[in-house]
Design a protein around this motif. Structure first.
Motif, PDB file in Angstrom:
ATOM      1  N   GLY A  98       0.810  -1.214   0.000  1.00 26.73           N
ATOM      2  CA  GLY A  98       0.000   0.000   0.000  1.00 26.73           C
ATOM      3  C   GLY A  98       0.839   1.258   0.000  1.00 26.73           C
ATOM      4  N   PHE A 102       0.470   3.665  -3.333  1.00 21.66           N
ATOM      5  CA  PHE A 102      -0.206   4.949  -3.185  1.00 21.66           C
ATOM      6  C   PHE A 102       0.778   6.123  -3.101  1.00 21.66           C
ATOM      7  CE2 PHE A 102      -3.567   2.054  -1.614  1.00 21.66           C
ATOM      8  CZ  PHE A 102      -4.537   2.405  -2.540  1.00 21.66           C
ATOM      9  N   ILE A 494     -11.362   6.841   5.728  1.00 22.23           N
ATOM     10  CA  ILE A 494      -9.950   6.455   5.768  1.00 22.23           C
ATOM     11  C   ILE A 494      -9.265   7.097   6.969  1.00 22.23           C
ATOM     12  CG2 ILE A 494      -7.744   6.645   4.558  1.00 22.23           C
ATOM     13  CD1 ILE A 494      -9.559   4.572   3.344  1.00 22.23           C
ATOM     14  N   SER A 547      -9.617  -0.712   2.034  1.00 23.76           N
ATOM     15  CA  SER A 547      -8.964   0.591   1.838  1.00 23.76           C
ATOM     16  C   SER A 547      -8.168   0.607   0.536  1.00 23.76           C
ATOM     17  CB  SER A 547      -8.048   0.893   3.031  1.00 23.76           C
ATOM     18  OG  SER A 547      -8.783   0.952   4.232  1.00 23.76           O
ATOM     19  N   GLY A 551      -8.970   3.092  -2.557  1.00 20.22           N
ATOM     20  CA  GLY A 551      -7.901   3.911  -3.116  1.00 20.22           C
ATOM     21  C   GLY A 551      -7.722   3.699  -4.603  1.00 20.22           C
ATOM     22  N   LEU A 565      -4.215   8.017   2.117  1.00 16.24           N
ATOM     23  CA  LEU A 565      -3.959   6.580   2.081  1.00 16.24           C
ATOM     24  C   LEU A 565      -2.488   6.260   2.364  1.00 16.24           C
ATOM     25  CD1 LEU A 565      -6.239   5.748  -0.939  1.00 16.24           C
ATOM     26  CD2 LEU A 565      -6.413   4.664   1.293  1.00 16.24           C
ATOM     27  N   TYR A 568      -2.265   6.405   5.970  1.00 15.38           N
ATOM     28  CA  TYR A 568      -3.000   5.250   6.497  1.00 15.38           C
ATOM     29  C   TYR A 568      -2.103   4.020   6.541  1.00 15.38           C
ATOM     30  CZ  TYR A 568      -6.515   1.459   6.446  1.00 15.38           C
ATOM     31  OH  TYR A 568      -7.243   0.329   6.708  1.00 15.38           O
TER      32      TYR A 568
END
Length: 584
Positions: A98, A102, A494, A547, A551, A565, A568
């Motif tokens: 992630g 992102f 989020i 999530s 995203g 994100l 996150y």
């Protein structure tokens, strides 16, 4: 939702995260809380790793520290694999995926998509109503050539995601094969689970059927077998025996202090009951009683892994509902109670689980729709005029529309993983890992349906309900135009799930309070044992996967969500790296 509402949600969640992390850094230094924060290291398995906690009242013991945060990024993956196993490594790599994905998407969105979205003359009426739409794709006019920029970015992001997923799959597969190579001599790799064993017509036992069948059809590879028995009566008696032994020890301790004759009588009576229970246990373990308690389930061991795999993957009997074979799980992973469920009842259990999960999904549609009603405050004022009283308190409307909906939704969704795990248990899986996998799948589909799609549809319906009533033919176009308006709600979701959720996860406030209550009530004077629990993969992985899905969907639609994100997944990596060390 206005920018003020989004700012209020961010401020509250950041404040809660800072307070929770500050409390965690202080509470973990207290020797009293070692049974919560260092449970695994205090257990027998890790007794060789000493704890260095401040036992005296000194200033560093009560000062917050952040040294544990950068330490999480310095630990190599080989150490995680050797200490905590492959499942923990896959979870940590999920957060790393992630962050990598992102982070690049955020750079692309900030440098290219946000300027294209913002500097555009839009004719959409929603631009006036939703000020945050200036940073979404809804600000681009229909048929504009600027949509080619979004189309190109979508292709680039999709191929980048596929590249990262392929790379992760390839590397984890290599690690998995290496691990299987190192664990070549496990007993479960040579063992097959056989269910629906028929009775032998000659000896009236099921063990005889297993031995005759596999000795005849697998004479060169068959090694031995072990039948399973109904041990509910034995389990009850063993529990009663353990309880009586503890009572006798307590009475002897009391007798030594009081030196009374009445206690001697009580001890003699308890010892006589204990002897009776012990004789009953020996009787249940006799060969005659074991035959009566025999279950149609057996573990069959072969001389090689190849022969065990062949027997597990082929039909053994002409009747497909008899002598059903599959590879045996690890002994610690077996769900013993589910092995006693007859094979004919299993389809009914699975149908019941599906119906229960569907009813749970329908039931939770009510709070999700209510949450969207709170988020759409401008429409709510028209339908429910008393809601206008919120405006009399400055800033309250921003808190109600920005933070409250996502917090309420997160609170409702907290019990879902445990409910799904219970349903997966009722499904009749033979091993606990399969139960967690099924629970993961059910929780993810539930979140995808209720949190994402239902929030999307109900939010759009609440937003455009007037247009739908007057022009029902325009429903598809209105839904498509209003999708980007939900980006603000998912931003707050989020923020709440990441900042507040992850911070409270690492704090373990519920367990700390439970330990305090237990120490001063029924657990007073007793030895405090570490709180050892299995890691809740069934709760963490579906939430993180949702999530990632949100995203990926909003990467081009609302690029302003991408930096949230990144934060996150960075915070999630730090928190769950710490949780893995505590629980695994």
């Amino acid at each position: 939702m206005t920018p003020e509402s989004l700012l209020a949600s961010a401020s509250i969640n950041i404040g809660l995260a800072v307070v929770a992390l500050w409390l965690f850094s202080v509470l973990k230094k207290q020797p009293r809380n070692a049974v919560v924060y260092y449970a695994r290291r205090l257990s027998d398995r890790h007794h060789h790793r000493p704890l260095s906690l401040h036992s005296s009242l000194c200033l560093p013991r009560f000062l917050p520290s952040v040294a544990w945060i950068p330490r999480a990024f310095r630990v190599p993956e080989d150490e995680i694999l050797s200490r905590h196993g492959l499942d923990a490594l896959v979870l940590i790599r999920l957060f790393k995926f992630g962050i990598r994905f992102f982070l690049l998407c955020s750079l692309l969105g900030a440098s290219l998509l946000l300027p294209v979205d913002y500097y555009n003359e839009s004719d959409l009426p929603t631009r006036k109503e939703y000020s945050m739409d200036a940073f979404t794709i809804s600000n681009i006019t229909r048929g504009s050539n600027k949509l080619w920029v979004h189309f190109s970015c979508l292709w680039f992001i999709s191929f980048y995601a596929l590249f990262l997923l392929h790379k992760e799959y390839k590397e984890i597969l290599v690690i998995r094969l290496q691990q299987m190579k190192e664990l070549r001599h496990r007993a479960d790799q040579f063992t097959v689970l056989v269910r629906q064993v028929p009775l032998c017509p000659e000896h009236d036992t099921r063990g005889c059927t297993v031995d005759h069948f596999f000795s005849k059809h697998h004479r060169f590879s068959y090694h031995s077998h072990q039948m399973l028995y109904d041990g509910r009566d034995l389990e009850y008696l063993l529990g009663k025996q353990k309880k009586l032994k503890k009572e006798i020890e307590d009475k002897r301790h009391t007798d030594m202090l009081s030196n009374g004759s009445q206690e001697h009588k009580h001890i003699s009576t308890s010892e006589e009951k204990l002897r009776e229970i012990t004789n009953m246990i020996y009787h249940l373990q006799s060969e005659t009683m074991l035959r009566e308690k025999e279950l149609p389930v057996a573990f069959v061991t072969f001389k090689s892994r190849r022969n065990a795999a062949l027997a597990a993957q082929t039909q053994q009997h002409s009747n497909p509902l008899e002598l059903i074979t599959e590879m045996a799980p690890e002994p610690r992973d077996v769900s013993w109670r589910n092995l006693a469920i007859p094979q004919k009842i299993l389809p009914l259990n699975k149908i019941g689980v599906i119906l229960a999960a569907a009813l749970l999904t329908i039931f939770f549609a009510i709070p999700v729709t209510a949450v969207q009603g709170i988020a759409k405050y401008e429409k709510l004022k028209k339908w429910f005029p008393p809601a206008m009283a919120i405006e009399f308190i400055p800033g309250l409307s921003s808190v109600v529309t920005g933070y409250l909906p996502s917090a309420i939704l997160k609170g409702f969704m907290y019990i879902i993983p445990f409910a799904m795990l219970g349903l997966a248990y009722l499904g009749g899986s033979i091993c606990k890992s399969n139960e967690e996998i099924k629970a993961c799948n059910m929780v993810f589909y539930f979140l995808m349906g209720n949190v994402f799609f239902l929030s999307l549809i109900s939010g759009s319906l609440l937003d455009e309900i007037g247009e739908y009533l007057t022009h029902p033919r325009d429903i598809p176009s209105h839904l498509a135009a209003a999708v980007s308006a939900q980006a603000e709600f998912f931003m707050t979701y989020i923020l709440t799930d990441g900042l507040s959720g992850f911070s409270l996860e690492i704090l373990q406030l519920g367990l700390i309070l439970f330990d305090i209550i237990r120490s001063y009530t029924y657990g007073r004077g007793k030895e405090r044992t570490p709180y050892l629990f299995s890691f809740p993969y069934f709760r963490v992985i579906p939430t993180v996967s949702l999530s990632i899905m949100i995203g990926m969907i909003y990467a081009v639609v609302a690029p302003l969500m991408l930096p949230f994100l990144v934060g996150y997944f960075c915070l999630g990596y730090i928190v769950y790296f710490n949780q893995v060390q505590i629980l695994l």
